[in-house]
Structures are given as structure tokens and as C-alpha cells.
Write an enzyme that holds these catalytic residues in place. Sequence first.
Site, mmCIF file in Angstrom:
data_model
loop_
_atom_site.group_PDB
_atom_site.id
_atom_site.type_symbol
_atom_site.label_atom_id
_atom_site.label_comp_id
_atom_site.label_asym_id
_atom_site.label_seq_id
_atom_site.Cartn_x
_atom_site.Cartn_y
_atom_site.Cartn_z
ATOM 1 N N ASP A 297 6.297 26.167 -21.226
ATOM 2 C CA ASP A 297 7.504 26.888 -20.831
ATOM 3 C C ASP A 297 7.905 27.820 -21.968
ATOM 4 O O ASP A 297 8.187 27.367 -23.077
ATOM 5 C CB ASP A 297 8.612 25.858 -20.553
ATOM 6 N N ASP B 173 7.418 32.599 -16.539
ATOM 7 C CA ASP B 173 7.441 32.060 -17.899
ATOM 8 C C ASP B 173 7.103 30.586 -18.003
ATOM 9 O O ASP B 173 7.269 29.988 -19.057
ATOM 10 C CB ASP B 173 8.798 32.336 -18.548
ATOM 11 N N GLU B 174 6.653 29.963 -16.948
ATOM 12 C CA GLU B 174 6.259 28.563 -17.087
ATOM 13 C C GLU B 174 5.104 28.232 -16.144
ATOM 14 O O GLU B 174 4.945 28.840 -15.096
ATOM 15 C CB GLU B 174 7.438 27.617 -16.847
#
Lengths: 417, 372
Positions: free
Chosen positions: A41, A134-135
Site C-alpha cells: 500500500d 495505490d495498493e
Amino acid sequence: MPALCRDCLTRFDSGPRCPACRSPRVLAHPELDALSIAHVDCDAFYAAVEKRDDPALRDRAVIVGGGHRGVVSTCCYIARIRGVRSAMPMFTALKLCPDAVVIKPRGDRYAEVSRLIRAKMDALTPAVEPLSLDEAFLDLTGTERLHGAPPAVLLARLIRDIEAEIGVTASVGLSHNKFLAKIASDLDKPRGFSVIGRAETAAFLSGKPVGLIWGVGAAMQAELETAGIARIDDLLRWDRKELGARFGSMGDRLWHLAHGEDNRRVSAHDPVKSISNETTFDADIAARDRLEGHLWRLAEKVADRAKARDLAGRTVTLKLRRQDFTLLTRRQSLREPTQMADRLWQAGQALLAQVAEPGPFRLIGIGLSDLAPATVADRTADLLDPGAALRAEAERATDRIRARFGPDAIVKGRSLR
Amino acid sequence: MKISIERAALLKAVGQAQSVVERRNTIPILANVLIEAEGDQVSFRATDLDIEVVDRAPAMVERAGATTVSAVTLHEIVRKLPDGALVQLADDGVAGRLSVQAGRSHFSLATLPKEDFPVMASSEYTANFTAPAQVLRRLFDKSKFAISTEETRYYLNGVYMHVAEGEDGAVLRCVATDGHRLARIDADLPEGAQGMPGVIVPRKTVGELRKLLDEDDTAIAVSVSETKVRFATPAITLTSKVIDGTFPDYSRVIPTGNTRRLEVDAQDFAKAVDRVATVSSERSRAVKLQLDEDRLVLSVNAPDAGAAEEELAVAYGDERLEIGFNAKYLLEIASQVDRENAVFLFNSAGDPTLMREGDDTSAVYVVMPMRV
């Protein structure tokens, strides 16, 4: 106990500092070499990208969010210290942190950086499941011989490389399933690396609130509360069947998760479940014709995406956000799946017409779900709407023109409202 | 109130009441049935504010009176009582309770005051006529399958009952459509129906009405106003609001120039359609019809599930035609045919197809083809 230096990747038998480079960033865990499901993350991703692109922002509070109004999408850790959180209304955030630099989200840029990170992940394993820009989950099971190092080392290297080469930081959670990996990545943010081993799973979960479980939101928490369930321990007292009887399939899932079990696979190809698009207005809108104009533009975008993926949907959902941020949704099932903007708009417009509330609204969205392949879409014409066939032909022709000359080459008048 | 009533009579009356009450309502009294005893009969009244049904049954009334209890609970109790039981209903025990006694079974049910029970406002009916049950049954049974469930086109969520000009003068006509298929059923115009306003009878009312129409020769008194419709037998009165909307001009979507004529035994046809559709895994299963000189080939081709084909001997003399339909729609319209062969009239693979029974134009169906 096996240990790993997160800076120089030296492996050694535990100690407070790395014997090779003397770094204190040491990761030691009895099961370090045995775990292979990870959740990676990025830390304050949008803000980090902005800081990366403009080093002058480095030491300033940065908030990424929609214009003068709207909400905080991401804020950097400097802003977080001042109490700013994501999803907070912008005016509240600016009250807490008046000197913050507010930046309008640059979705394309974030997607670009995300692709660079994704490429690094893909080099490690084919089992990468992105959850957003983003993860992502990574399953590194069985990659040790290929890469000559256990998953923990690969992950530490991945994070180190992302930081050095791309310029954003990320946190890692490493465990034996997705549920725990996701929790772990959040334990030590930013630049964190947390491990939850099998042996400590029960002890770790004990005493934690049920809200920690992914998918248990405020509504589910309230429902669980009425059953006397506030903490994960409370779930352990329940019989699996009783939980299932009371909360349906979610009950069964809760029972497993409370026992630290989660057998969902890290899957790179999760099927798309819905296609939707929404827009937050610069100023709240009550006028129906203007709402309809927005609705048409969104319907066209959703239809474009459906067509690009050869998908169609049977359920149309209209979404409106009121001034007090509460959500109003209306849905309609079509008799057959569609991928046409015109049908989507017709349904959305009919749903909007049935909304009795006068507004004004701050957001409108439209979505297509209950998806089916395009081959079964729009196969039956409407007896009562003989013009629909013509409009469908016009839409196909428009699509061809837009494919050749760009998306704005031809637009409907109603999209200009 | 204290009455004794035979179980069968009670079951029938309460059965109708409990199907009208709204199960998911937030107003408690709407879940109740109003029981009123007077003279030598007892009436059971239930409403969901859109429909009201009153069912009268003979009973031994020891003491007149009225009360309301949960329709669903009372129905469940009566249903479980042995056949032939004599049931006694009395509200003379504990206040706010209705006692139900049958043989050695005794129940005590919570009541709500009869004054709280909503009574549907009466209406000035502009047309009153009488029609035999079997006529109304045909009108509604043959049209109701085409009622739309789309809430956004609420004006299609019912059967449009109106007076229309048929081939041989005025008729009483029922039309229903969901945009994919349409049913248009005509009956001789009953005395007194002239000048009746056209009304859209809601789906739920059509379902409730059906229970009044079981006996062929019962005369049904029909009353119609702009906003309400009422159907009455000597024992039951069903009053309903009608859908406040304009039914679309259906006449322009009924094809008149379709010339390619297929005649086929409706049952054989339906069975064949059902068989070939089995292999399709889609939710809306498409069946392809290939027509050639007295030959009909039905086929389904589902790439990931399989394929099926069946040939039928039919009467067809026009040029070759390939046309697709939703199997469910074909089965539904074919099942409306009960006396003669089904006659399909096609135009092209993209145009609406017409179906009727032999050359009888008093029941006409239109179905939209499906791209296959």
C-alpha cells in the site's frame, strides 16, 4: 529468529542492528521465511506523487482533492499530523491546516506512476491483484527458487526500489492470507513492514474491534452491535451456523475471518462487476435539465467503457449525493442487458424523474451492473419506442466517428446543457 | 361480537383478505382484516390503500359487532384447523383480544380498534355493467402475461380495459404490453359499458380479480370511474384504484401489413421451443426460426453450452425467412392458444410479428423479434 535488514537486504539471525550496514531498520519474525501473501500500500500516494513531481512541496502540507469544495482525496503525512483525513470536506481540512497546498487530482499522472509500480510487482509474480492505483495484493508463494530469495526479501527489495527509482514510499503487510496482510500493511505506516504469522494470529485479533475487518462498515457494525458483537472475540463465541443464519453469507465469512482464516485467492483477473461514472459539481445543482445533461455525459462514458470491454449490464443505478453528503440511489432492472448510452440514459432519466426530492445535489452518477457479454445485449427492440432502433444506429455511427476523430468530434446537444 | 362460522367459508373469506394486505407495511392496521358481524352474515374487509376487498359469508351471529385482527395470523390458524370444524370468533374475553375457538383449540389474538381501519373513499362510477365471469376471465387471463414490471413505465404495470372499435362494432377490450410483447383481447360489449372511461387495472388487482372469476356463470357487476374500478359478485366486492397514467397508443404498433403466414399446432410448437431452448445457458434464451416451404426448423446455438435443432411440419408458403425470438415470449403466447392452430404473421426479421388463434381476431398478440 530469522531477520532481514530492510536497507541492505542482508539476512542474519536476529539482532537490533544490521551486522552489515548497521541500519536499525531490521525486520525479525519467527515465520519470516514462511509467509508469502502480501499487501503493498503506497503511503499517501497522490500527495506523494505531487511531492515527487514538485520537490518544492516536500516540506509543506499537501492536500489532493476536488477544487474549492469537494472532499480530501489524499493528504500527505504533514497534513495528517494536523488532523486532516481523507474523505474530509475540504473546508474542514483547510480550517485545520490553512497553509496547506491544495492540488486538484491529476488522475492520469497517478495512473502513470501506478503503472510503473505495477510493472515492478509483475516482475515478481503473476499473482498481483490491484485494489486501486495505490495498493495491491501479491501472492509470492512458490517464487523463492525463481528469485533466489524468500518473499520477505523480495518485498523489502520491491519497496526499496519503488522508493529509490519512482520516488514514492509504500508499506507492506506480510501474512498467510489476504485479510491479515491487508491489516498488517496498515500497522506501521508510512514506510512500514509488518508481519502477522500463523502462530500469533489469534492473539493479534483478540480485542480488536470488528470494524477492523475489511467490508465491515458503519452499517454492518451497527447490525453486529445489536447482536452484541463489538470485538472480534465476540464473534468467536458464536457458532458458525448461527452467524450464517443471522447475517447470511457475510456471517459465514465473519466467522472464518474472526478465526484468522481467509481462503480467497490473490487473483489478477477479478471479473468486473460493474461499470459506473460520477461527477461532483462545482456548485450544487437542482435544475433537472442540467442534471440530465450531466447524466447524459456520464451515460456516454459508461457506455464507452462497456463497449470497450465487450460488456453490457442489466441493472442501471442512479446515484445522487445530497447537500448533507447522504446518498440517494435508485436502480432499475432492464429486460435485457444493454451497452447503449441511449438506453442507459433513458433508464437513468426515468429514475431521475421519479426522484421527488427537489435537490439541490452535489454529485450525480450512473452505473451499469449485473453484467453480461455484449453478444446478448440489445437484441430486442422496443415496440413502444420505434425511434430507439434509429437512435441505436445513430449511436453506433457516432461511435465510429468518435473513434476516428476523437471523443469530442460529435456530441449531443443535451451534453452541452 | 360473537359469531360461529363454518371453517371452509371462513378460510375462503380470510384467504382473500390476507392476499390483499400488504406484508411489508409500516402501518399496523393495514395488516389487519376488519370483521363486521350483523344480521346473519359476517363481512371481512382488507385493504392496502390501493385495493379493498370485502368478502361476505353467512354465519350465526350471536352478538353483532366489529373488530380487526391480523389477516395473516387468522388465515394461518383457520388453514390449520380440521376440515368441517365450526369456528367461533368472540371479543368478549380479555379487552383488546379476539378469541378464536374451534373444537379443543383456542387462540387469543391481539386486535386493533375498528375505528382505525381505513375505509376507501367511495367513487362516482360513470359506467356500470354486468359481464359473465368467463368473459372477464378470458379478457384478463389472456392479457396479463404481457403486463410490464418496469416501474419506470408505471402506466404499463396493468391491463388497459376500455371500449374500442372492433371489426364488427364496439368491443370491450383489454390490452397489456411491456414493449417486447403485446396482447389485445376483445369481448362483446356488455350492455351499459358504452361511454366507460378507459382504465389501467393494476397487476395486483388483476391477480385478486381472478379469484372472483372461477365459476363460469357468476355474473360480475363491473363499475368504472376515472379513478376506480369495482368488480362484485354477490359475496365479494373488489374495489381498486386504477393506474393514474396514459396508456400508449397501442394501435400503431400492431402490424397490419405482415404477409408471411405460418400455421402450426400451438402445442407441438411450444413443446419444440421448450426442448431446443434447454441447451441455452443465457437468462433470455434466443431461439431461431428458419422457415421454408412447409417446414420450420427451430434451433438454438449457445457457443459455450451446446446446440439444438428440431424440425416441425407446418403450413408455410412464403419465401424463406430466418427470425429469432426470446423462447420465453414464444412459449407464453403459444400457451394462449387453446382451440385452433396458432397463426403467425411475419414481415421481416427485424419487425414485430403477429400471432392469433386461427383467423380469430378477437385475441391478437404481437411479439418483438430478437437478434440472433
